[in-house]
Design an enzyme around this catalytic site. Structure first.
Site, PDB file in Angstrom:
ATOM      1  N   CYS A   2       0.866  -1.165   0.000  1.00 52.47           N
ATOM      2  CA  CYS A   2       0.000   0.000   0.000  1.00 52.47           C
ATOM      3  C   CYS A   2       0.908   1.222   0.000  1.00 52.47           C
ATOM      4  O   CYS A   2       1.903   1.281   0.712  1.00 52.47           O
ATOM      5  CB  CYS A   2      -0.927   0.108   1.196  1.00 52.47           C
ATOM      6  SG  CYS A   2      -2.150  -1.201   1.280  1.00 52.47           S
ATOM      7  N   ARG A  28       3.997  -0.339  -4.774  1.00 48.71           N
ATOM      8  CA  ARG A  28       3.674  -0.815  -3.429  1.00 48.71           C
ATOM      9  C   ARG A  28       2.351  -1.574  -3.379  1.00 48.71           C
ATOM     10  O   ARG A  28       1.968  -2.107  -2.348  1.00 48.71           O
ATOM     11  CB  ARG A  28       3.626   0.367  -2.462  1.00 48.71           C
ATOM     12  CG  ARG A  28       4.922   1.119  -2.367  1.00 48.71           C
ATOM     13  CD  ARG A  28       4.811   2.257  -1.390  1.00 48.71           C
ATOM     14  NE  ARG A  28       4.678   1.763  -0.039  1.00 48.71           N
ATOM     15  CZ  ARG A  28       5.682   1.553   0.799  1.00 48.71           C
ATOM     16  NH1 ARG A  28       6.898   1.809   0.430  1.00 48.71           N
ATOM     17  NH2 ARG A  28       5.465   1.088   2.006  1.00 48.71           N
ATOM     18  N   TRP A  70      -2.706  -2.726  -1.632  1.00 50.79           N
ATOM     19  CA  TRP A  70      -2.391  -4.143  -1.776  1.00 50.79           C
ATOM     20  C   TRP A  70      -3.261  -4.804  -0.707  1.00 50.79           C
ATOM     21  O   TRP A  70      -3.025  -4.641   0.496  1.00 50.79           O
ATOM     22  CB  TRP A  70      -0.906  -4.401  -1.526  1.00 50.79           C
ATOM     23  CG  TRP A  70      -0.521  -5.824  -1.780  1.00 50.79           C
ATOM     24  CD1 TRP A  70      -0.227  -6.393  -2.987  1.00 50.79           C
ATOM     25  CD2 TRP A  70      -0.404  -6.868  -0.811  1.00 50.79           C
ATOM     26  NE1 TRP A  70       0.063  -7.730  -2.822  1.00 50.79           N
ATOM     27  CE2 TRP A  70      -0.038  -8.054  -1.510  1.00 50.79           C
ATOM     28  CE3 TRP A  70      -0.576  -6.944   0.575  1.00 50.79           C
ATOM     29  CZ2 TRP A  70       0.161  -9.278  -0.862  1.00 50.79           C
ATOM     30  CZ3 TRP A  70      -0.377  -8.163   1.206  1.00 50.79           C
ATOM     31  CH2 TRP A  70      -0.019  -9.305   0.491  1.00 50.79           C
ATOM     32  N   ASN A  96      -1.574   2.419   5.683  1.00 44.97           N
ATOM     33  CA  ASN A  96      -0.721   1.308   5.241  1.00 44.97           C
ATOM     34  C   ASN A  96      -0.337   0.533   6.490  1.00 44.97           C
ATOM     35  O   ASN A  96       0.183   1.104   7.436  1.00 44.97           O
ATOM     36  CB  ASN A  96       0.533   1.866   4.551  1.00 44.97           C
ATOM     37  CG  ASN A  96       1.581   0.790   4.322  1.00 44.97           C
ATOM     38  OD1 ASN A  96       1.252  -0.379   4.143  1.00 44.97           O
ATOM     39  ND2 ASN A  96       2.841   1.180   4.333  1.00 44.97           N
ATOM     40  N   GLY A  97      -0.633  -0.768   6.491  1.00 50.24           N
ATOM     41  CA  GLY A  97      -0.316  -1.600   7.653  1.00 50.24           C
ATOM     42  C   GLY A  97      -1.491  -2.496   7.976  1.00 50.24           C
ATOM     43  O   GLY A  97      -2.407  -2.662   7.160  1.00 50.24           O
ATOM     44  N   GLU A 459      16.638 -18.496  -7.300  1.00 51.37           N
ATOM     45  CA  GLU A 459      16.270 -17.170  -7.793  1.00 51.37           C
ATOM     46  C   GLU A 459      15.571 -17.259  -9.152  1.00 51.37           C
ATOM     47  O   GLU A 459      14.572 -16.570  -9.403  1.00 51.37           O
ATOM     48  CB  GLU A 459      17.522 -16.271  -7.861  1.00 51.37           C
ATOM     49  CG  GLU A 459      17.319 -14.903  -8.486  1.00 51.37           C
ATOM     50  CD  GLU A 459      16.231 -14.051  -7.833  1.00 51.37           C
ATOM     51  OE1 GLU A 459      15.737 -14.405  -6.759  1.00 51.37           O
ATOM     52  OE2 GLU A 459      15.850 -13.034  -8.429  1.00 51.37           O
ATOM     53  N   LYS A 463      11.735 -16.037 -10.216  1.00 46.87           N
ATOM     54  CA  LYS A 463      11.421 -15.156 -11.352  1.00 46.87           C
ATOM     55  C   LYS A 463      10.367 -15.812 -12.243  1.00 46.87           C
ATOM     56  O   LYS A 463       9.441 -15.156 -12.718  1.00 46.87           O
ATOM     57  CB  LYS A 463      12.680 -14.862 -12.193  1.00 46.87           C
ATOM     58  CG  LYS A 463      13.679 -13.923 -11.559  1.00 46.87           C
ATOM     59  CD  LYS A 463      13.258 -12.502 -11.605  1.00 46.87           C
ATOM     60  CE  LYS A 463      13.159 -11.731 -10.359  1.00 46.87           C
ATOM     61  NZ  LYS A 463      13.568 -11.988  -9.078  1.00 46.87           N
ATOM     62  N   GLU A 466       6.890 -15.614 -10.418  1.00 44.66           N
ATOM     63  CA  GLU A 466       6.240 -14.317 -10.247  1.00 44.66           C
ATOM     64  C   GLU A 466       5.989 -13.590 -11.566  1.00 44.66           C
ATOM     65  O   GLU A 466       5.012 -12.849 -11.680  1.00 44.66           O
ATOM     66  CB  GLU A 466       7.032 -13.421  -9.274  1.00 44.66           C
ATOM     67  CG  GLU A 466       8.422 -13.060  -9.748  1.00 44.66           C
ATOM     68  CD  GLU A 466       9.194 -12.232  -8.734  1.00 44.66           C
ATOM     69  OE1 GLU A 466       8.581 -11.654  -7.826  1.00 44.66           O
ATOM     70  OE2 GLU A 466      10.424 -12.160  -8.868  1.00 44.66           O
ATOM     71  N   LYS A 573       5.995  -4.393  -4.443  1.00 41.69           N
ATOM     72  CA  LYS A 573       7.453  -4.335  -4.353  1.00 41.69           C
ATOM     73  C   LYS A 573       7.961  -4.155  -2.927  1.00 41.69           C
ATOM     74  O   LYS A 573       9.022  -4.631  -2.581  1.00 41.69           O
ATOM     75  CB  LYS A 573       7.981  -3.201  -5.238  1.00 41.69           C
ATOM     76  CG  LYS A 573       9.479  -3.279  -5.381  1.00 41.69           C
ATOM     77  CD  LYS A 573       9.949  -2.763  -6.690  1.00 41.69           C
ATOM     78  CE  LYS A 573      11.419  -3.022  -6.871  1.00 41.69           C
ATOM     79  NZ  LYS A 573      11.713  -4.419  -7.220  1.00 41.69           N
TER      80      LYS A 573
HETATM   81  C1  F6R Z   1      11.274 -10.907  -6.180  1.00 42.55           C
HETATM   82  C2  F6R Z   1      11.285  -9.832  -5.213  1.00 42.55           C
HETATM   83  C3  F6R Z   1      10.936 -10.156  -3.807  1.00 42.55           C
HETATM   84  C4  F6R Z   1      11.802  -9.324  -2.847  1.00 42.55           C
HETATM   85  C5  F6R Z   1      11.362  -9.555  -1.388  1.00 42.55           C
HETATM   86  C6  F6R Z   1      12.248  -8.814  -0.419  1.00 42.55           C
HETATM   87  O1  F6R Z   1      11.601 -10.458  -7.455  1.00 42.55           O
HETATM   88  O2  F6R Z   1      11.545  -8.717  -5.540  1.00 42.55           O
HETATM   89  O3  F6R Z   1      11.052 -11.508  -3.532  1.00 42.55           O
HETATM   90  O4  F6R Z   1      13.127  -9.694  -3.013  1.00 42.55           O
HETATM   91  O5  F6R Z   1      10.045  -9.158  -1.225  1.00 42.55           O
HETATM   92  O6  F6R Z   1      12.228  -7.447  -0.703  1.00 42.55           O
HETATM   93  P1  F6R Z   1      13.374  -6.476  -0.213  1.00 42.55           P
HETATM   94  O7  F6R Z   1      14.612  -6.855  -0.909  1.00 42.55           O
HETATM   95  O8  F6R Z   1      12.884  -5.106  -0.561  1.00 42.55           O
HETATM   96  O9  F6R Z   1      13.503  -6.667   1.273  1.00 42.55           O
END
Ligand code: F6R
Length: 578
Positions: A2, A28, A70, A96-97, A459, A463, A466, A573
């Site tokens: 959010c 977000r 979100w 947000n929360g 990894e 990818k 998602e 994100k």
């Molecule tokens: C996948 C992706 C997520 C983030 C995860 C942690 O492409 O981006 O799996 O890696 O949500 O996010 P951060 O790195 O912001 O703590």
């Protein structure tokens, strides 16, 4: 998750200005969007911000708040979209929360005859505060009262009808005030105003602020407080480049430049910090990484390299860190996070600190919560990553870890990495595109690796899940025979990542091939005749280069399928809920 934005100014502005700032936070969450003015006009709808903006009337105001959602509590509906209003129409807010005790609070308010129109946890905040005001409290005391009873996490922006002020308060969820030439923006993160002003004031937990067009005041539970104004510097650009259809492919192609920028900085302005981090790392008993998702996969590479030089290092996914990892004064905890805001990581860091551990972090977003909670922080300088899926930030996280290991005795030359990445993209993109065309109806992909290739397999699987919506499992080559091999049948695709002369991986490939699997081999050893031969200047580039092949596959398969690559379904994100 959010995104929230509030804007206030002496000059009237149109609400699309505020929503434009919100658009910069759309990564977000993008389930629904809404905006409210101080006059009490509320517009909201489900879906993304652009179509919503196209139908917004050109209403002008002096204070507005808006939200991109979100969904956590309550389905994606217009009723559940923010802003939410109080029962008497006097309070409008965005949140947000998660208010964990919302059911309890709702029950009490319902007994007083208040009716709820949404299924969200947020609506309770608006009713609670309005109820307290009707019971005789000032608005500030009503907010303080809410902060006293609320359990959970919140960053809230609140308008009191016809009052030219924004009330902002927070616990655990991020919130920052941007100082503009005329007025203020208050938002979930600095990107909301990074095109307008470098001046920011960061909220700490349990603080609230009263923001007027000309001034702002911050308070903690004890009374007024002075806050420091931070000048933020930005790295990289976020302009859409017409030569790339999506941010994801633009960001994949930005990796050589991002890597070069980070390497220069680690040798230059960040070298002192990096050396200090290495000194601390040498002086403690063990290093504990903590991260989530892609950042966790980067941390696995850190563990592999550090263990290879005799440094005890472990990693764990942040949400279980407190259950499975012993953090104490003998440990250095290194949090890795692109956003610097991931709630699971924030919680793990707070836990580690409470146990006496030293905390360092490797982040992309400067001044983020995790950076501010750390004793030391390294910035990976990848520039803002707009695509929800991480690509260039993973690469730079790995480079930062390689540099740390190098300072601790790992022998490598990192200077060739940017060119290695360029060469891999140039030499593989067309072939990936060709293969991706044949994979658009694939349901399952199995990905195997050993040693430094194991994190790569994890990894790349992430990818593919998602971005391409393909069920993918990334696993240790040695583990396949312990169960998962039962799923290998005629035509199943297996990606095998092999670094060096790893004959065990060749055996694992044989095992799946005899059961009908189509194997795509990505390796740096020409003797293995791989489908993708990575000719690298340094072995250290392998986990980066190999992952990039996977990034390209997930992008081009998703493109074939016509998927929403930069904003995949159900994701956000910045994951600021537990
Ligand atoms: C996948 C992706 C997520 C983030 C995860 C942690 O492409 O981006 O799996 O890696 O949500 O996010 P951060 O790195 O912001 O703590």
């Amino acid at each position: 998750m959010c995104g929230i934005v509030g804007q206030i100014s002496n000059e009237k502005f149109v609400i699309t200005d505020t929503v434009n700032a919100l658009k910069r936070l759309e990564y977000r969450g993008y389930d629904s969007v809404g905006v409210a003015t101080m006059e009490g006009d509320i517009y909201k709808d489900i879906g993304h911000i652009s179509p919503f903006m196209a139908m917004l009337p050109l209403v002008a105001t002096n204070a507005a708040i808006c939200h991109t959602r979100w969904a956590t509590h309550g389905k994606v509906t217009k009723e559940n979209a923010h802003p939410h209003a109080s029962f008497d129409g006097s309070i409008f807010l965005v949140h947000n929360g998660i208010i964990e005790n919302h059911k309890e609070l709702k029950k009490k308010l319902s007994i007083s005859g208040i009716e709820f129109v949404s299924k969200t946890d947020t609506e309770v905040i608006a009713h609670y505060i309005a109820y307290e005001i009707q019971s005789g409290l000032s608005i500030v005391d009503a907010i303080r009262s809410f902060m006293g009873v609320a359990q959970g996490t919140f960053a809230v922006l609140l308008l009191h009808k016809e009052e030219q002020r924004i009330y902002a308060f927070k616990r655990d969820s991020p919130l920052v005030l941007g100082i503009l030439d005329d007025g203020f923006i208050v938002a979930s993160d600095i990107y909301a105003f990074s095109d307008k002003s470098p001046k920011a004031v960061f909220f700490d937990d349990d603080e609230y602020a009263i923001i007027s067009p000309d001034s702002y005041e911050f308070f903690s539970a004890k009374g007024p407080i002075q806050k420091q104004v931070t000048e933020v510097t930005w790295t990289g650009t976020v302009e859409k480049d017409a030569s790339f259809e999506h941010y994801m492919i633009k960001e994949i192609h930005e990796q050589p430049a991002a890597a070069r920028r980070l390497l220069a900085s680690l040798e230059g302005e960040q070298s002192k910090n990096m050396n200090e981090l290495a000194t601390i790392a040498r002086s403690i008993d063990r290093i504990l990484f903590v991260a989530a998702g892609t950042s966790y996969h980067a941390s696995l590479i850190g563990v592999y390299i550090l263990n290879s030089i005799g440094v005890e290092a472990h990693t764990l996914i942040a949400s279980e860190f407190h259950n499975y990892m012993l953090a104490d004064e003998h440990a250095l905890v290194i949090a890795i996070s692109q956003s610097g805001e991931t709630m699971d990581v924030v919680k793990a860091v707070k836990h580690a600190r409470s146990k006496g551990a030293k905390v360092a972090s490797i982040v992309n977003v400067p001044h983020s919560t995790i950076q501010r909670l750390s004793d030391f922080s390294i910035e990976i300088l990848a520039g803002q990553e707009i695509c929800v899926a991480s690509t260039k930030t993973y690469t730079n996280q790995v480079i930062a870890l390689l540099r740390l290991a190098q300072l601790m005795g790992f022998e490598t030359d990192l200077s060739t990495i940017p060119d290695d990445i360029s060469k891999v993209i140039e030499s593989s993109e067309a072939y990936v595109m060709e293969l991706a065309r044949t994979m658009k109806d694939t349901h399952d992909i199995y990905i195997i690796g050993r040693g430094i290739s194991y994190p790569v397999s994890r990894e790349v699987a992430l990818k593919l899940k998602e971005i391409s919506y393909i069920h993918a499992e990334g696993m240790m080559g040695g583990e396949l025979k312990h169960g998962t091999i039962a799923l290998i049948e005629e035509g199943v695709i297996v990606f095998a990542f092999i670094q060096g002369p790893d004959y065990d991986m060749l055996s694992n490939i044989e095992e799946v091939e005899v059961r009908g699997a189509n194997v795509i081999m990505i390796a740096d050893n020409p003797n293995f005749s791989p489908d993708f031969l990575l000719s690298l200047g340094t072995m250290s580039a392998f986990p980066i280069a190999a992952t990039i092949i996977g990034q390209l596959f997930s992008y081009y398969i998703a493109k074939e399928k016509g998927l929403p690559i930069d904003k995949p379904r159900n994701l956000a994100k910045s994951v600021t809920v537990k």
